[in-house]
Design a protein around this motif. Structure first.
Motif, mmCIF file in Angstrom:
data_model
loop_
_atom_site.group_PDB
_atom_site.id
_atom_site.type_symbol
_atom_site.label_atom_id
_atom_site.label_comp_id
_atom_site.label_asym_id
_atom_site.label_seq_id
_atom_site.Cartn_x
_atom_site.Cartn_y
_atom_site.Cartn_z
ATOM 1 N N THR A 73 0.842 -1.199 0.000
ATOM 2 C CA THR A 73 0.000 0.000 0.000
ATOM 3 C C THR A 73 0.881 1.254 0.000
ATOM 4 O OG1 THR A 73 -1.777 -1.127 1.175
ATOM 5 C CG2 THR A 73 -1.760 1.267 1.295
ATOM 6 N N VAL A 74 0.528 2.196 -0.850
ATOM 7 C CA VAL A 74 1.325 3.430 -0.971
ATOM 8 C C VAL A 74 0.391 4.638 -0.837
ATOM 9 C CG1 VAL A 74 3.042 4.642 -2.365
ATOM 10 C CG2 VAL A 74 2.712 2.191 -2.695
ATOM 11 N N PHE A 75 0.804 5.580 0.011
ATOM 12 C CA PHE A 75 0.040 6.830 0.170
ATOM 13 C C PHE A 75 0.497 7.818 -0.904
ATOM 14 C CE2 PHE A 75 -0.387 11.129 1.861
ATOM 15 C CZ PHE A 75 -1.699 11.132 2.300
ATOM 16 N N LEU A 76 -0.447 8.335 -1.680
ATOM 17 C CA LEU A 76 -0.091 9.275 -2.747
ATOM 18 C C LEU A 76 -0.865 10.571 -2.582
ATOM 19 C CD1 LEU A 76 -0.219 7.180 -6.046
ATOM 20 C CD2 LEU A 76 1.801 7.815 -4.742
ATOM 21 N N GLY A 92 11.333 7.912 -0.983
ATOM 22 C CA GLY A 92 10.581 8.956 -0.278
ATOM 23 C C GLY A 92 9.078 8.726 -0.226
ATOM 24 N N PHE A 93 8.612 7.576 -0.688
ATOM 25 C CA PHE A 93 7.171 7.295 -0.597
ATOM 26 C C PHE A 93 6.838 6.726 0.775
ATOM 27 C CE2 PHE A 93 7.737 7.298 -5.170
ATOM 28 C CZ PHE A 93 6.595 7.950 -5.606
ATOM 29 N N ARG A 94 5.597 6.949 1.191
ATOM 30 C CA ARG A 94 5.135 6.287 2.402
ATOM 31 C C ARG A 94 4.467 4.995 1.943
ATOM 32 N NH1 ARG A 94 4.294 9.802 7.326
ATOM 33 N NH2 ARG A 94 6.520 9.511 7.094
ATOM 34 N N ALA A 95 5.154 3.864 2.154
ATOM 35 C CA ALA A 95 4.679 2.565 1.671
ATOM 36 C C ALA A 95 4.747 1.553 2.790
ATOM 37 C CB ALA A 95 5.552 2.098 0.502
ATOM 38 N N ARG A 96 3.810 0.625 2.816
ATOM 39 C CA ARG A 96 3.900 -0.454 3.792
ATOM 40 C C ARG A 96 3.170 -1.684 3.276
ATOM 41 N NH1 ARG A 96 1.429 1.770 9.101
ATOM 42 N NH2 ARG A 96 1.623 -0.386 9.758
ATOM 43 N N ILE A 127 0.556 -4.757 3.843
ATOM 44 C CA ILE A 127 -0.657 -5.009 4.618
ATOM 45 C C ILE A 127 -1.065 -6.463 4.385
ATOM 46 C CG2 ILE A 127 -3.089 -4.327 4.909
ATOM 47 C CD1 ILE A 127 -1.270 -1.998 5.519
ATOM 48 N N PRO A 144 5.296 7.682 10.548
ATOM 49 C CA PRO A 144 5.546 6.564 9.626
ATOM 50 C C PRO A 144 4.700 5.315 9.910
ATOM 51 C CG PRO A 144 7.611 7.528 10.339
ATOM 52 C CD PRO A 144 6.532 8.205 11.133
ATOM 53 N N PHE A 179 -2.128 3.909 7.197
ATOM 54 C CA PHE A 179 -2.779 4.715 6.160
ATOM 55 C C PHE A 179 -3.464 3.863 5.095
ATOM 56 C CE2 PHE A 179 1.651 4.107 5.032
ATOM 57 C CZ PHE A 179 1.542 3.574 3.759
ATOM 58 N N ASP A 180 -3.399 2.534 5.250
ATOM 59 C CA ASP A 180 -4.015 1.660 4.255
ATOM 60 C C ASP A 180 -5.520 1.900 4.160
ATOM 61 O OD1 ASP A 180 -4.163 -0.625 2.451
ATOM 62 O OD2 ASP A 180 -5.141 -1.644 4.133
ATOM 63 N N LEU A 196 -7.729 7.728 7.583
ATOM 64 C CA LEU A 196 -7.150 9.011 7.177
ATOM 65 C C LEU A 196 -8.214 10.111 7.208
ATOM 66 C CD1 LEU A 196 -4.942 7.743 4.232
ATOM 67 C CD2 LEU A 196 -4.081 8.990 6.207
ATOM 68 N N GLU A 219 2.360 13.642 1.564
ATOM 69 C CA GLU A 219 3.368 12.586 1.599
ATOM 70 C C GLU A 219 4.538 13.019 2.478
ATOM 71 O OE1 GLU A 219 4.609 11.020 -2.201
ATOM 72 O OE2 GLU A 219 2.630 11.425 -3.022
ATOM 73 N N PRO A 220 5.284 12.032 2.991
ATOM 74 C CA PRO A 220 6.417 12.382 3.843
ATOM 75 C C PRO A 220 7.405 13.258 3.088
ATOM 76 C CG PRO A 220 6.499 10.067 3.201
ATOM 77 C CD PRO A 220 5.160 10.585 2.813
ATOM 78 N N LYS A 221 8.037 14.153 3.827
ATOM 79 C CA LYS A 221 9.092 15.022 3.291
ATOM 80 C C LYS A 221 8.569 16.053 2.297
ATOM 81 C CE LYS A 221 11.828 12.073 5.343
ATOM 82 N NZ LYS A 221 12.702 12.175 6.435
#
Lengths: 140, 435
Positions: A6-9, A62-66, A68, B378, B382-383, B388, B413-415
């Motif tokens: 999952t990636v926050f965009l 630099g993406f916020r990814a995790r 799940i 971090p 956020f899934d 959110l 997004e971060p940064k």
């Protein structure tokens, strides 16, 4: 359970392109991609090979990814298969956070996000074909 | 620990005698040497001899930032060029820079003022301090540097930037005290953690003397926890001297003003009348011992108050409260006065949200529109879109309830929000008709 990346965009020009380019540059193949969008951000959900490696590549860029954990059920690619699965969930009062489906080879894959860590065991006991990670992608 | 116990714990009566003595000499000196003051005193109908008590100062006119700008570059200097040892300038992001000169003695006094608070933070000749304020015309870097040298510390002149190296050397050189802006301290802490350190456990550092920008109580706690230190809020502005005009002691209950060198007043910013101790207003300083750039009743535009009562630490210098805002940082949004610090207090009360933020002001139709950019921490899940959206809604409600202003929260997004290496840009004002 299988791993979904999952990636926050942000809803900004080029963010989706940049995310998939990062995965491409890491030479990782994708099986499926879904994008949930709201007015100012999007949530990108991906099934791909070596998900941990893909997640690391995105984080480094630099993406916020995790990753799940989601439940994935393999069904025949014919009418009524998804409806059967949903009926089971409904009958057992299992709430679905979100779901998506994709087709790969001769089968359809129904992906479920639920707040029930034991759902895969329950589904298997009920006779559903619950996927293992290697059924869907090349594992890390 | 006291650096100059005879001054820092001087009985009030004796201290006030010292102040009056210095004030009389100061007023006479500026009247004779700086044409601006002669003119301004004459216009107000006051003479140096009118100072018979400390209260008599209230009859004298104020000095403003504009007066200093008009004196560009050296018209406010009270000494000849041969005696000027150093020059600093205010950042000058708006309008002409204000120029401040220091004689050798001025620099020594400044170093002593800063050194007092290094001692308050248990740093003497056995301590190593890391100065991560910018070095240059900005007073932060060299002010802290001189303070460290006067206190006999080992000084590490890092300046800002190269944050990974800041973290590595803080660890390797067993630094005891960090001197920089609060936002940069937080940045260094985050980078150290990203590098795999656990600074709270693995770093020797036990104190941070942080200043030059506001730091909310919650942000302070965040820095203290991450680095495992006690944070001392230090105050100063280049026009008056630089960091060290006032600073917290180990009790962290207000900033002791170095009253042997600075007279502090708090006035109502509208009526310009002094307010009683304990009430909020604009802080006004008179420099009692500065040789090169002395000031009479300088309006700082900083909002604070005098904390009444004695401090348990034993210092007799009165305390001012931590700066609540600046009269010119105050945003007027749809007619409501809002300080960035108020928004920050709300943000840090949400553990899901990272400490960096940016406020963007625009005009929509005829109305002010406030957009607040924040990042999640971090490990936020956020899934789920619902989580959110809920977070966004909760923060918007908290801001609306506490500030009476509708704020459009945007999770980015971060940064995306620029990390600080000095003073963080927290407000971007793009409203029409203001520039």
């Amino acid at each position: 359970m299988i791993s979904q990346l999952t990636v926050f965009l942000e809803n900004e020009e080029g963010r989706l392109a940049s995310a998939v380019r990062t995965i491409a540059d890491a030479n990782i193949n994708m099986q499926a991609l879904f994008l949930a969008d709201t007015s100012d951000f999007g949530i990108l959900r991906i099934f791909c090979d070596t998900p941990q490696k893909a997640c690391d590549a995105l984080t480094e860029s630099g993406f916020r990814a995790r990753l799940i954990d989601v439940v994935c059920v393999r069904v025949d690619n014919k009418p009524g298969e998804l409806a059967n699965l949903m009926d089971y969930l409904n009958d057992n009062n299992i709430n679905v956070e979100y779901a998506h489906c994709f087709i790969s080879g001769d089968y359809a894959f129904d992906v479920l996000k639920v707040n029930d860590a034991s759902l895969d065991v329950k589904l298997a006991a009920a006779g559903f074909d619950v996927c293992k990670p290697e059924d869907v992608y090349v594992t890390d | 620990m006291f650096y100059q116990p005879e001054l820092e714990t001087m009985p009030r009566e004796e201290l006030e005698k010292l102040q009056l003595d210095r004030l009389k000499k100061l007023v006479k000196r500026v009247y004779e040497r700086i044409p601006f003051y002669k003119e301004s005193f004459d216009k107000a109908g006051v003479k140096p001899e009118d100072i018979q008590s400390l209260e008599d100062l209230q009859k004298f006119p104020f000095t403003t930032k504009q007066d200093l700008r008009d004196a560009y570059p050296f018209k406010m200097f009270a000494v000849g060029r041969d005696e000027v040892a150093r020059i600093h300038c205010s950042s000058g992001t708006t309008g002409t820079a204000t120029v401040v000169g220091y004689t050798k003695n001025d620099l020594d006094v400044w170093g002593d003022c800063f050194a007092r608070f290094l001692y308050a933070a248990d740093c003497d000749e056995n301590a190593a301090i890391q100065v991560a304020y910018g070095y240059g015309l900005f007073t932060g870097g060299l002010g802290a540097h001189q303070g460290g040298e006067n206190a006999g510390c080992t000084v590490l002149p890092m300046s800002t930037g190269n944050t990974k190296r800041q973290a590595r050397l803080m660890h390797d050189f067993e630094v005891d005290c960090l001197c920089c802006t609060p936002s940069y301290a937080l940045n260094i802490a985050d980078v150290a953690i990203e590098m795999g350190y656990n600074p709270a456990e693995e770093f020797k550092v036990h104190a941070g003397i942080l200043g030059a920008e506001p730091c909310s109580e919650a942000m302070r706690k965040d820095i203290e926890t991450k680095l495992g230190i006690q944070v001392f809020d230090i105050y100063g502005l280049s026009e008056v001297m630089g960091p060290g005009v006032a600073c917290e002691c180990e009790k962290q209950n207000g900033l002791h003003v170095c009253e042997d060198h600075f007279l502090v007043e708090v006035v109502d910013p509208r009526t310009l009348q002094p307010v009683p101790d304990g009430e909020w207003g604009e802080v006004v300083f008179t420099t009692l011992s500065k040789e090169c750039s002395p000031l009479i009743r300088y309006r700082t535009r900083d909002i604070s108050r005098i904390i009444t009562g004695e401090c348990e630490c034993g210092r007799t210098f009165r305390r001012m409260d931590r700066i609540a805002g600046r009269t010119d940082d105050m945003m007027i949004i749809r007619g409501v006065n809002v300080f960035p610090s108020q928004i920050e207090e709300e943000i840090v009360s949400f553990p899901e949200i990272a400490a960096q933020y940016q406020i963007i002001l625009t005009t929509k139709g005829t109305l002010d529109h406030v957009e607040l950019l924040v990042e999640t921490v971090p490990d936020f899940p956020f899934d789920e879109v619902r989580r959110l959206e809920q977070l966004k809604k909760d923060l918007q409600k908290a801001l609306k309830d506490n500030l009476q202003v509708a704020v459009d929260v945007k999770i980015v997004e971060p940064k995306t929000i620029e990390r600080s290496e000095g003073k963080a840009v927290r407000i971007v004002d793009l409203r029409e008709g203001l520039h």
